[in-house]
Design an enzyme around this catalytic site. Structure first.
Site, PDB file in Angstrom:
ATOM      1  N   GLU A 169      46.835  23.802  12.061  1.00  0.00           N
ATOM      2  CA  GLU A 169      48.302  23.750  12.162  1.00  0.00           C
ATOM      3  C   GLU A 169      48.793  22.641  11.242  1.00  0.00           C
ATOM      4  OE1 GLU A 169      51.078  25.284  13.940  1.00  0.00           O
ATOM      5  OE2 GLU A 169      52.004  23.833  12.584  1.00  0.00           O
ATOM      6  N   ASP A 172      48.586  33.235  12.682  1.00  0.00           N
ATOM      7  CA  ASP A 172      49.682  33.196  13.655  1.00  0.00           C
ATOM      8  C   ASP A 172      50.792  32.362  13.034  1.00  0.00           C
ATOM      9  OD1 ASP A 172      51.374  33.013  15.786  1.00  0.00           O
ATOM     10  OD2 ASP A 172      50.010  31.896  17.078  1.00  0.00           O
TER      11      ASP A 172
HETATM   12  N1  AG3 Z   1      54.770  33.333  15.344  1.00  0.00           N
HETATM   13  C1  AG3 Z   1      55.521  34.508  14.933  1.00  0.00           C
HETATM   14  C2  AG3 Z   1      56.974  34.309  15.086  1.00  0.00           C
HETATM   15  C3  AG3 Z   1      57.794  35.218  14.267  1.00  0.00           C
HETATM   16  C4  AG3 Z   1      59.078  35.445  14.957  1.00  0.00           C
HETATM   17  N2  AG3 Z   1      60.135  35.667  14.037  1.00  0.00           N
HETATM   18  C5  AG3 Z   1      61.418  35.512  14.341  1.00  0.00           C
HETATM   19  N3  AG3 Z   1      61.784  35.161  15.538  1.00  0.00           N
HETATM   20  N4  AG3 Z   1      62.302  35.690  13.406  1.00  0.00           N
HETATM   21  C6  AG3 Z   1      54.831  32.997  16.692  1.00  0.00           C
HETATM   22  C7  AG3 Z   1      54.028  31.822  17.069  1.00  0.00           C
HETATM   23  C8  AG3 Z   1      53.549  31.971  18.463  1.00  0.00           C
HETATM   24  N5  AG3 Z   1      52.281  31.381  18.635  1.00  0.00           N
END
Ligand code: AG3
Length: 273
Positions: free
Chosen positions: A106, A154
């Site tokens: 991260e 992710d």
């Molecule tokens: N990651 C993907 C989030 C994308 C959502 N997009 C949006 N809301 N426009 C999520 C992280 C969770 N671990």
């Protein structure tokens, strides 16, 4: 007084969630981070105005981005999550008895900090003996990584810090970082609102991986509510869910969903054909 959080999902689409209280707001080195309590979905994590996770529906995303690829691998021991600082994917990966190491890469330590503080039920896996945290750029990290069984991207949306996580060169580095039966999964947005992105991701993955698949899950707080995941594999995928995984404690994923999530609606099928 009513206070609403609004995400401008596209120029023409918005999501509104009624807010009970604002819990945290900070500008990190990478993005604006907000935590609020919402009436309908509980605690909400927002990065640069985009919903990342809510207590009400996080299980769908975190179970589907992990259990699907981990069930398709014959014996996943070493797994990495690029992004995913909330820890939800790590929590799910650790449910697999074969997993010896779950690495989180991260870039923004503040996301992990906020998750530990405001989302302890999501961050719960991060203190496990099998969890390893790296606060660094995933694009660089993956260049020195070897022998991973599954790598999960992710990420946030393909703007700002996550842009480089949606390009063919990155999928190539992931291919190199994977072992023999290696599998990559990347979150790839909504077939209703970002069809061209899905095509770009799938084509990019196909440049390195001989096997590609797309699967879907229903995530109500993400744009359009229907979300896609793009998968690349080095070889054959395991077809039957192994017996030790059949009773994993989950709320969305089941061995049946494992099969059916790859059955695509016609318009999505045509998109990736
Ligand atoms: N990651 C993907 C989030 C994308 C959502 N997009 C949006 N809301 N426009 C999520 C992280 C969770 N671990």
């Amino acid at each position: 007084m009513k206070i609403w959080f609004t995400e401008d999902q596209t120029d023409g689409v918005r999501l509104g969630l009624k807010v009970e209280s604002l819990l945290w707001k900070e500008t990190t080195a990478y993005q604006e981070l907000v935590v609020a309590n919402t009436e309908s979905y509980g605690r909400l994590l927002v990065l640069d105005g985009a919903v990342q996770t809510t207590i009400g529906d996080e299980f769908v995303y975190h179970e589907m981005i992990t259990h699907v690829p981990l069930s398709l691998h014959p014996h996943p021991r070493k797994v990495a999550v690029i992004g995913g600082g909330d820890g939800g994917a790590i929590r799910e990966i650790l449910k697999h008895p074969s997993v010896e190491e779950a690495h989180l890469i991260e870039i923004d330590e503040k996301v992990v900090e906020a998750s530990r503080r405001f989302f302890p039920e999501i961050a719960v896996g991060l203190d496990d003996d099998r969890a390893f945290l790296h606060y660094t750029d995933g694009i660089q990290w993956v260049k020195d990584a070897h022998d991973f069984d599954v790598i999960i991207v992710d990420s946030t949306d393909p703007v700002g810090p996550a842009e480089g996580l949606f390009v063919p060169e990155f999928y190539r580095s992931i291919y190199e970082a994977l072992g023999e039966h290696g599998i990559l999964v990347a979150q790839s947005e909504s077939p209703f609102l970002q069809p061209h992105l899905i095509q770009r991701v799938m084509t990019g993955i196909a440049q390195s991986f001989p096997v590609t698949r797309l699967y879907l899950a229903s995530i109500p707080t993400y744009p359009s509510g229907l979300w896609s995941f793009s998968l690349g594999a080095k070889g054959d995928l395991v077809s039957e869910v192994r017996p030790e995984l059949r009773d994993m404690p989950t709320r969305y994923w089941t061995p049946q969903i494992q099969r059916s999530c790859f059955d695509l609606p016609k318009f999505v099928e045509e998109l990736v054909r």
